[in-house]
Design an enzyme around this catalytic site. Structure first.
Site, mmCIF file in Angstrom:
data_model
loop_
_atom_site.group_PDB
_atom_site.id
_atom_site.type_symbol
_atom_site.label_atom_id
_atom_site.label_comp_id
_atom_site.label_asym_id
_atom_site.label_seq_id
_atom_site.Cartn_x
_atom_site.Cartn_y
_atom_site.Cartn_z
ATOM 1 N N ARG A 102 40.983 -31.191 46.826
ATOM 2 C CA ARG A 102 40.527 -32.273 45.936
ATOM 3 C C ARG A 102 41.551 -32.369 44.819
ATOM 4 N NH1 ARG A 102 34.661 -33.733 43.540
ATOM 5 N NH2 ARG A 102 34.594 -34.568 45.647
ATOM 6 N N HIS A 129 38.145 -41.072 49.524
ATOM 7 C CA HIS A 129 37.146 -39.996 49.632
ATOM 8 C C HIS A 129 36.545 -40.063 51.044
ATOM 9 C CE1 HIS A 129 34.536 -36.879 48.558
ATOM 10 N NE2 HIS A 129 33.694 -37.495 47.756
ATOM 11 N N GLN A 132 33.199 -38.283 52.362
ATOM 12 C CA GLN A 132 31.960 -38.893 51.870
ATOM 13 C C GLN A 132 31.506 -40.001 52.820
ATOM 14 O OE1 GLN A 132 30.056 -38.154 48.897
ATOM 15 N NE2 GLN A 132 28.631 -39.409 50.079
ATOM 16 N N ASP A 223 29.214 -46.736 42.893
ATOM 17 C CA ASP A 223 29.781 -45.447 42.488
ATOM 18 C C ASP A 223 29.986 -45.534 40.980
ATOM 19 O OD1 ASP A 223 31.082 -42.966 42.442
ATOM 20 O OD2 ASP A 223 33.016 -43.784 43.088
ATOM 21 N N CYS A 263 27.206 -41.987 46.453
ATOM 22 C CA CYS A 263 27.849 -40.714 46.791
ATOM 23 C C CYS A 263 27.460 -39.602 45.827
ATOM 24 C CB CYS A 263 29.362 -40.896 46.841
ATOM 25 S SG CYS A 263 30.109 -41.278 45.246
ATOM 26 N N ARG A 291 26.620 -34.416 53.803
ATOM 27 C CA ARG A 291 27.992 -33.941 53.553
ATOM 28 C C ARG A 291 28.205 -32.639 54.334
ATOM 29 N NH1 ARG A 291 30.782 -35.294 48.978
ATOM 30 N NH2 ARG A 291 32.384 -34.032 49.990
HETATM 31 N N1 NVA Z 1 34.941 -42.224 42.261
HETATM 32 C C1 NVA Z 1 34.406 -40.936 41.887
HETATM 33 C C2 NVA Z 1 33.755 -40.276 43.064
HETATM 34 C C3 NVA Z 1 33.064 -38.982 42.757
HETATM 35 C C4 NVA Z 1 32.502 -38.300 43.959
HETATM 36 C C5 NVA Z 1 35.516 -40.084 41.304
HETATM 37 O O1 NVA Z 1 36.630 -40.098 41.834
HETATM 38 O O2 NVA Z 1 35.272 -39.410 40.297
HETATM 39 N N1 CP Z 2 30.103 -37.040 46.138
HETATM 40 C C1 CP Z 2 30.880 -36.005 45.809
HETATM 41 O O1 CP Z 2 32.003 -35.839 46.317
HETATM 42 O O2 CP Z 2 30.320 -35.141 44.938
HETATM 43 P P1 CP Z 2 31.059 -33.952 44.146
HETATM 44 O O3 CP Z 2 32.044 -34.583 43.215
HETATM 45 O O4 CP Z 2 29.954 -33.229 43.465
HETATM 46 O O5 CP Z 2 31.765 -33.078 45.152
#
Ligand code: NVA
Ligand code: CP
Length: 307
Positions: A102, A129, A132, A223, A263, A291
């Site tokens: 990540r 992502h 997800q 989101d 998500c 997930r």
């Molecule tokens: N768009 C959000 C998704 C979190 C799971 C982010 O990147 O923070």
């Molecule tokens: N939806 C998602 O990826 O959640 P986290 O940021 O908690 O991993």
């Protein structure tokens, strides 16, 4: 050997195969039959951003499949102090069987994958992502909502939007994306999705009116307006996104029985109202649970592909 960096690199058949694998392992788990396909394997999990679901699902999934997962925060490993990505990739992939990352720039994960001897999984970048979306689609399958999907994504044109666009393009369904002006999805990713859509018959439309996007759809999703890394823009974004909250009134424009997906984490009073969120909490928390199951399917699928 395959990496899982974006859905763009996968065919419709492969995406469905991963979901099927995940659903089968899920069914087994519920019957207390424990798949052990990844026995003695290790998954390195590099986190340069926070996570609840991604960490818990990958770590739990790996354990349930007979393997072990290592949580590596960039505060603790040398990557965060400037050790090159290509060196980190060669070291970790020399010891571990799979890597989940990540991070911020999508190019980081691409470079890591180029230098890795083992499959690399995107656990979220600024651009995509994809894990997800495996869970989201698995959830629609379970709710019998995977036929004739017409989906609306309301909010920021971000990593989730891009992944929804790729899923629609690959599977051939209609996706309407409503964002404020200036917050549209990345134009290069849009062009790529549109080119794939031409082949699959998918319809991907961008608009600035959320009500137009939601009218008559079977799935509504949103989101956060402030993704990780955008905290300094928070106030400005909250002002700009006014009118984009998914609430009862917005949802009433969708089809009867339409589903709401998120998500998570969900920010009530911003992208979604508390009332609407709680009405759809059953499916949203199934989506979160999925997930685990979808990623177990993915890891087993990737392991098989390495032969
Ligand atoms: N768009 C959000 C998704 C979190 C799971 C982010 O990147 O923070
Ligand atoms: N939806 C998602 O990826 O959640 P986290 O940021 O908690 O991993």
């Amino acid at each position: 050997m395959r990496h899982f960096l974006t859905l763009k690199d996968f065919t419709k058949e492969e995406i469905l195969e991963i979901i099927e694998t995940g659903l089968l392992i899920k069914k087994n788990l519920k019957a207390k039959i424990y798949n052990q396909e990844l026995k003695n394997q290790t998954l390195a999990m590099i986190f340069e951003k926070s996570s609840t679901r991604t960490r818990v699902s990958f770590e739990t999934g790996m354990f349930q499949l007979g393997g072990h997962a290592l949580f590596l925060s960039n505060r603790d490993i040398h990557l965060g102090r400037g050790e090159p990505v290509k060196d980190t990739a060669r070291v970790i992939s020399g010891m571990c069987d799979m890597v989940m990352i990540r991070t911020f720039e999508h190019s980081m994960i691409e470079e890591f994958a180029r230098c890795s001897k083992v499959p690399v999984i995107n656990g979220l970048t600024d651009s995509y992502h994809p894990v997800q979306l495996l869970a989201d689609y698995m959830t629609l399958v379970e709710y019998g909502m995977d036929k004739n999907i017409v989906a609306a994504y309301v909010g920021d044109g971000n990593n989730m939007t891009h992944s929804w666009m790729m899923l629609a393009a690959k599977l051939g369904f209609e996706l309407r994306v409503a964002t404020p002006k200036g917050y549209e999805p990345d134009s290069k990713i849009l062009q790529e999705a549109l080119a794939i859509a031409k082949e699959s018959g998918a319809i991907i439309k961008l608009m600035n009116d959320p009500k137009e996007a939601v009218a008559g759809v079977s799935v509504v999703t949103t989101d956060t307006w402030v993704s990780m890394g955008q905290e300094s823009e928070k106030e400005e974004r909250i002002k700009t996104f006014k009118g984009f909250m998914v609430d009862d009134e917005m949802m009433s424009l969708a089809q009867e029985g339409a589903k709401f997906l998120h998500c998570l984490p969900a920010y009530r009073g911003l992208e979604v109202s508390e009332e609407l969120f709680e009405k759809h909490s059953d499916i949203v928390f199934k989506e979160a649970e999925n997930r685990l199951h979808a990623q177990k399917g993915l890891m087993v699928w990737l392991d098989k592909k390495r032969g």
